[in-house]
Design a protein around this motif. Structure first.
Motif, mmCIF file in Angstrom:
data_model
loop_
_atom_site.group_PDB
_atom_site.id
_atom_site.type_symbol
_atom_site.label_atom_id
_atom_site.label_comp_id
_atom_site.label_asym_id
_atom_site.label_seq_id
_atom_site.Cartn_x
_atom_site.Cartn_y
_atom_site.Cartn_z
ATOM 1 N N ALA A 39 1.690 0.984 -51.566
ATOM 2 C CA ALA A 39 1.559 0.741 -53.004
ATOM 3 C C ALA A 39 2.545 -0.324 -53.457
ATOM 4 O O ALA A 39 2.437 -0.854 -54.562
ATOM 5 N N GLN A 53 -4.666 -0.230 -55.293
ATOM 6 C CA GLN A 53 -5.548 0.813 -54.767
ATOM 7 C C GLN A 53 -4.764 1.874 -54.005
ATOM 8 O O GLN A 53 -5.041 3.074 -54.120
ATOM 9 N N GLN A 54 -3.772 1.441 -53.237
ATOM 10 C CA GLN A 54 -2.943 2.394 -52.502
ATOM 11 C C GLN A 54 -2.111 3.254 -53.451
ATOM 12 O O GLN A 54 -1.885 4.437 -53.193
ATOM 13 N N LEU A 78 -4.397 5.917 -54.650
ATOM 14 C CA LEU A 78 -4.609 6.924 -53.617
ATOM 15 C C LEU A 78 -3.397 7.851 -53.484
ATOM 16 O O LEU A 78 -3.550 9.069 -53.337
ATOM 17 N N ALA A 79 -2.199 7.258 -53.534
ATOM 18 C CA ALA A 79 -0.981 8.062 -53.423
ATOM 19 C C ALA A 79 -0.861 9.023 -54.602
ATOM 20 O O ALA A 79 -0.488 10.193 -54.442
ATOM 21 N N GLY A 85 2.899 4.451 -45.133
ATOM 22 C CA GLY A 85 1.659 5.090 -45.567
ATOM 23 C C GLY A 85 1.263 4.603 -46.946
ATOM 24 O O GLY A 85 1.756 3.572 -47.424
ATOM 25 N N ALA A 86 0.398 5.371 -47.620
ATOM 26 C CA ALA A 86 -0.145 4.942 -48.910
ATOM 27 C C ALA A 86 0.953 4.683 -49.942
ATOM 28 O O ALA A 86 0.907 3.692 -50.675
#
Length: 265
Positions: free
Chosen positions: A156, A233-234, A237-238, A151-152
């Motif tokens: 990352a 960007q991830q 978001l995380a 996932g995010a």
């Protein structure tokens, strides 16, 4: 002088490294992970170049000898000799990657585990360990995480800064490409060790590097820079998701009932 990396149009210089270091939390000592390969050789050379400007912060190069190659002892001697030439203190430590560790986690992961344990044991409280992971390493990590269905947080990839042992681990070269570091090495006529295991396609990272990223780069030359941006960007978001979750759970707490008491109303 070599050409500036055409993928990023950004050369690597000791001044740029100093800029990155100035943004890190204050510390009394930098430890520099030094494998003897090109990337870490560039980092050690650049750190030696800016060392006086970092005073009173101490700088120490650290080489971990995994003993997995017949020439590993000579590689350790090479690292010490290089640091002596640069006026950089250097310590080496031999570790053992056990057969049990190899069988349970794979050789790559087992070697990383014992290396990190050895590095943590050498750190004082508040030390910052610097490693030479760069933009292309970050892109490869992103691909590996995609293949794991991450996932995010996983996408990352490698953070620029994270807690590590009694201090922090920082990766000051993540915005510079492998070619930019090679250009630096050529500019200063540096000598480094080429580990033959880097060509072994049985290792997942090597397979991604040679069989996945290289064909992608032929079609999209800036693919590593793009993937590195995606990882950043991830990470954002995380971090945002964590912040929102913390806000939500705080709103559910029952005042005066202890932090583990939550309202279900």
């Amino acid at each position: 002088m070599g050409n500036v990396d055409p993928r990023t149009k950004r050369a690597f210089t000791p001044a740029l490294l100093l800029d990155v270091l100035s943004q890190l939390p204050r510390t009394q000592r930098f430890l520099v992970g030094y494998s003897g390969g090109c990337d870490s050789t560039v980092l050690v050379h650049a750190m030696a170049t800016v060392r006086e400007r970092l005073a009173p912060i101490d700088v120490l190069a650290v080489h971990i000898d995994h003993g997995l190659h017949r020439d590993s002892t000579s590689w350790a001697r090479h690292c010490v000799a290089t640091c002596n030439t640069l006026g950089m203190p250097c310590v080496t430590q031999r570790v053992e990657v056990t057969a049990v560790a190899r069988g349970h986690t794979g050789l790559e992961a087992a070697a990383r585990e014992v290396r990190y344990e050895a590095l943590q044991a050498l750190m004082n409280a508040g030390d910052v360990l610097l490693t030479a992971h760069h933009q292309d390493d970050q892109a490869e990590t992103l691909v590996l995480q995609l293949l794991r269905g991450a996932g995010a947080a996983g996408l990352a990839a490698m953070p620029v800064l994270r807690p590590f042992g009694r201090g922090l681990l920082a990766r000051p070269l993540l915005s510079f490409s492998r070619l930019a570091l090679r250009d630096y090495a050529a500019r200063y006529d540096l000598y480094w060790i080429e580990d033959p295991s880097n060509l072994d396609l049985s290792y997942d990272r090597n397979y991604v590097r040679h069989m996945v990223m290289e064909p992608l780069r032929q079609r999209w030359p800036r693919v590593s820079a793009v993937f590195e941006r995606v990882a950043r960007q991830q990470a954002e978001l995380a971090a945002l998701a964590d912040t929102l979750a913390a806000t939500d759970i705080q709103a559910c707490r029952i005042e005066g009932a202890g932090e583990n008491a939550l309202s279900v109303v």
